[in-house]
Design an enzyme around this catalytic site. Structure first.
Site, PDB file in Angstrom:
ATOM      1  CD  GLU A  57      -2.890  -1.291   2.049  1.00  0.00           C
ATOM      2  OE1 GLU A  57      -2.737  -0.787   3.202  1.00  0.00           O
ATOM      3  OE2 GLU A  57      -3.862  -2.255   1.903  1.00  0.00           O
ATOM      4  CB  SER A 143      18.185  -6.927 -10.811  1.00  0.00           C
ATOM      5  OG  SER A 143      17.727  -6.168  -9.831  1.00  0.00           O
ATOM      6  CG  HIS A 272       6.664  -9.935 -11.707  1.00  0.00           C
ATOM      7  ND1 HIS A 272       7.466 -11.169 -11.200  1.00  0.00           N
ATOM      8  CD2 HIS A 272       7.641  -8.849 -11.927  1.00  0.00           C
ATOM      9  CE1 HIS A 272       8.688 -10.537 -11.339  1.00  0.00           C
ATOM     10  NE2 HIS A 272       8.689  -9.311 -11.660  1.00  0.00           N
ATOM     11  CB  SER A 273       6.616  -6.233  -9.320  1.00  0.00           C
ATOM     12  OG  SER A 273       6.449  -5.611 -10.623  1.00  0.00           O
TER      13      SER A 273
HETATM   14  C1  LIG Z   1      18.492 -12.174 -16.884  1.00  0.00           C
HETATM   15  C2  LIG Z   1      17.051 -11.532 -16.741  1.00  0.00           C
HETATM   16  N1  LIG Z   1      16.518 -11.666 -17.587  1.00  0.00           N
HETATM   17  C3  LIG Z   1      15.052 -11.135 -17.379  1.00  0.00           C
HETATM   18  C4  LIG Z   1      14.943 -10.301 -16.339  1.00  0.00           C
HETATM   19  C5  LIG Z   1      13.402  -9.531 -16.217  1.00  0.00           C
HETATM   20  N2  LIG Z   1      12.657 -10.425 -15.216  1.00  0.00           N
HETATM   21  C6  LIG Z   1      12.582 -10.101 -14.035  1.00  0.00           C
HETATM   22  S1  LIG Z   1      11.725 -10.868 -13.031  1.00  0.00           S
HETATM   23  C7  LIG Z   1      11.365 -12.089 -14.229  1.00  0.00           C
HETATM   24  C8  LIG Z   1      10.556 -13.354 -13.961  1.00  0.00           C
HETATM   25  C9  LIG Z   1      11.294 -14.254 -13.044  1.00  0.00           C
HETATM   26  O1  LIG Z   1      10.396 -15.308 -13.026  1.00  0.00           O
HETATM   27  P1  LIG Z   1      10.605 -16.291 -11.905  1.00  0.00           P
HETATM   28  O2  LIG Z   1      12.132 -16.693 -11.675  1.00  0.00           O
HETATM   29  O3  LIG Z   1       9.771 -17.434 -12.166  1.00  0.00           O
HETATM   30  O4  LIG Z   1      10.373 -15.867 -10.412  1.00  0.00           O
HETATM   31  P2  LIG Z   1       8.929 -15.414  -9.833  1.00  0.00           P
HETATM   32  O5  LIG Z   1       9.001 -13.891 -10.157  1.00  0.00           O
HETATM   33  O6  LIG Z   1       7.697 -16.160 -10.195  1.00  0.00           O
HETATM   34  O7  LIG Z   1       9.083 -15.463  -8.244  1.00  0.00           O
HETATM   35  C10 LIG Z   1      12.193 -11.538 -15.200  1.00  0.00           C
HETATM   36  C11 LIG Z   1      11.946 -12.454 -16.613  1.00  0.00           C
HETATM   37  C12 LIG Z   1      15.877 -10.133 -15.289  1.00  0.00           C
HETATM   38  N3  LIG Z   1      15.789  -9.515 -14.266  1.00  0.00           N
HETATM   39  N4  LIG Z   1      17.116 -10.806 -15.622  1.00  0.00           N
END
Ligand SMILES: Cc1ncc(C[n+]2csc(CCOP(=O)(O)OP(=O)(O)O)c2C)c(N)n1
Length: 385
Positions: A57, A143, A272-273
């Site tokens: 929030e 990240s 996701h966020s």
């Molecule tokens: C190397 C890389 N590629 C793409 C991204 C963009 N990205 C951030 S979070 C995410 C999804 C990751 O999903 P998952 O590992 O399944 O974790 P969850 O968010 O579901 O917990 C992506 C593609 C990144 N941060 N780093």
């Protein structure tokens, strides 16, 4: 309604250890959990839930730039942390703040990072949720997805060389398994026999990409076996199963000197966020089903209550107390203190990497200062130049 293939759905009511030759060593052997531990886990799960709501929030109100919740993954966060020892090294992804909470990271420390103020250990260089703590053996969140996996193998190998009775654990999502680093790390761990736990939170989604578009194997657990790694699939929404699986994995990693892969089946209940709107790519009834019928916190509560360790009055007292404590005392105060705390100066952007700053960085610093001078109205007033 259920995104899991049939083969995965059948197996998630227990946990089973699969040997690297494909056989099952044993399944469903749950660890004893004392009343004290059970209640501590429950109250941490509730605290994590409420902390998430309040910080989420705060982001919606524009007070912090970004946030993401662990909704639906509270059992994974808290029960896995409870099965580890404080000497075990954690290399997280980003959806495991409950592990830090369990280890004693304070609400003020969470808030300082989210606001990137002077007390943030990362000196305000990172986006919110990139927590880390030297004191608590918790590496700073990185990240780039899956980079923490090979690093965890190195950390585990160093523990082995030092003959420490500890392991490294690294968390990642199903999305992380689509990165090359996942494969390099598993192979590297298998051949060095490093005491590392690879903990995959298979929550069905990597932002908007479902697992069906990521792999056609039977989930992630079979990939451990392909690399010669003993692997466990567990219901990630079952607190006791997660606790038992990590407890068992830790014992095997340390006493037998071997890596273990855990695939915890779960669901990312939140977006996701705060930068995402998941109603655009997944059905509302699926989300609602997992938020209500499959919620790990209320499911665990039923077990605690069934043991006669908990009742409705205690439940409303706990929720009121945690909410009151977080809202009226700790968390809102933590947010206000964190908000008022000055930020690190701009010069900090260029420190801590090189002993002598190289010429290209000096040039970048000069150019940044020139740009700020030209566009001073655009520059945040609370960051000292
Ligand atoms: C190397 C890389 N590629 C793409 C991204 C963009 N990205 C951030 S979070 C995410 C999804 C990751 O999903 P998952 O590992 O399944 O974790 P969850 O968010 O579901 O917990 C992506 C593609 C990144 N941060 N780093």
């Amino acid at each position: 309604m259920n995104f899991l293939p049939e083969s995965q759905r059948e197996r998630i009511n227990c946990y089973r250890v699969l040997d690297d030759d494909g056989g099952t060593i044993y399944s469903s052997r749950f660890q004893e959990v004392s009343k004290e531990l059970a209640l501590k886990m429950y109250s941490n799960m509730v605290t994590l839930q409420i902390m998430d709501t309040i910080f989420y929030e705060a982001q919606r109100q524009g007070r912090i730039s970004f946030y993401l919740t662990s909704n639906g993954e509270e059992a994974i966060n808290i029960a896995s942390a409870a099965a580890l020892s404080a000497q075990d090294i954690v290399l997280p992804q980003y959806r495991e703040p409950g592990v830090l909470l369990w280890r004693g990271f304070t609400l003020q420390e969470f808030a300082n990072q989210l606001f990137g103020n002077k007390l943030d250990y990362g000196k305000g260089r990172q986006m919110p949720i990139h927590y880390g703590s030297n004191r608590l053996n918790y590496f700073t969140v990185s990240s780039p997805i899956a980079t923490q996996l090979p690093q965890a193998v190195g950390a585990a190998y160093s523990l082995k060389m030092d003959k420490k009775k500890a392991c490294a654990i690294t968390y990642f999502g199903d999305g992380g398994t689509s990165e090359g680093d996942f494969h390099a790390a598993l192979n590297f761990a298998a051949v060095t026999e490093a005491p590392v736990i690879f903990f995959c939170r298979n929550n069905g989604w990597a932002i908007s990409t479902p697992t069906a578009e990521q792999f056609r194997s039977d989930g992630v657990v079979t990939r451990g076996q392909a690399y010669g790694i003993r692997s466990i699939r567990v219901d990630g929404n079952d607190t006791l199963a997660v606790y038992s699986a990590v407890h068992t994995a830790r014992e095997m990693a340390i006493t037998e000197g071997r890596p273990i892969l855990i695939e915890a089946m779960t669901y990312r209940v939140g977006h996701h966020s705060t930068s995402d709107d998941s109603t655009k790519y997944r059905p509302a009834d699926e989300m609602e089903h997992w938020r209500t019928a499959r919620d790990p916190v209320s499911r665990y509560r039923k077990w605690v209550q069934g043991n006669g360790w908990w009742c409705d009055t205690q439940e409303s007292e706990l929720r009121n107390n945690v909410r009151q404590e977080l809202i009226s005392v700790q968390l809102l105060q933590a947010i206000q203190v964190a908000e008022r705390m000055p930020k690190h100066g701009l010069a900090e952007l260029f420190t801590d990497v090189y002993d002598q700053m190289p010429s290209n960085l000096r040039e970048q610093e000069r150019s940044l200062l020139d740009t700020i001078k030209k566009h001073s109205a655009e520059y945040p007033a609370d960051v000292p130049v």
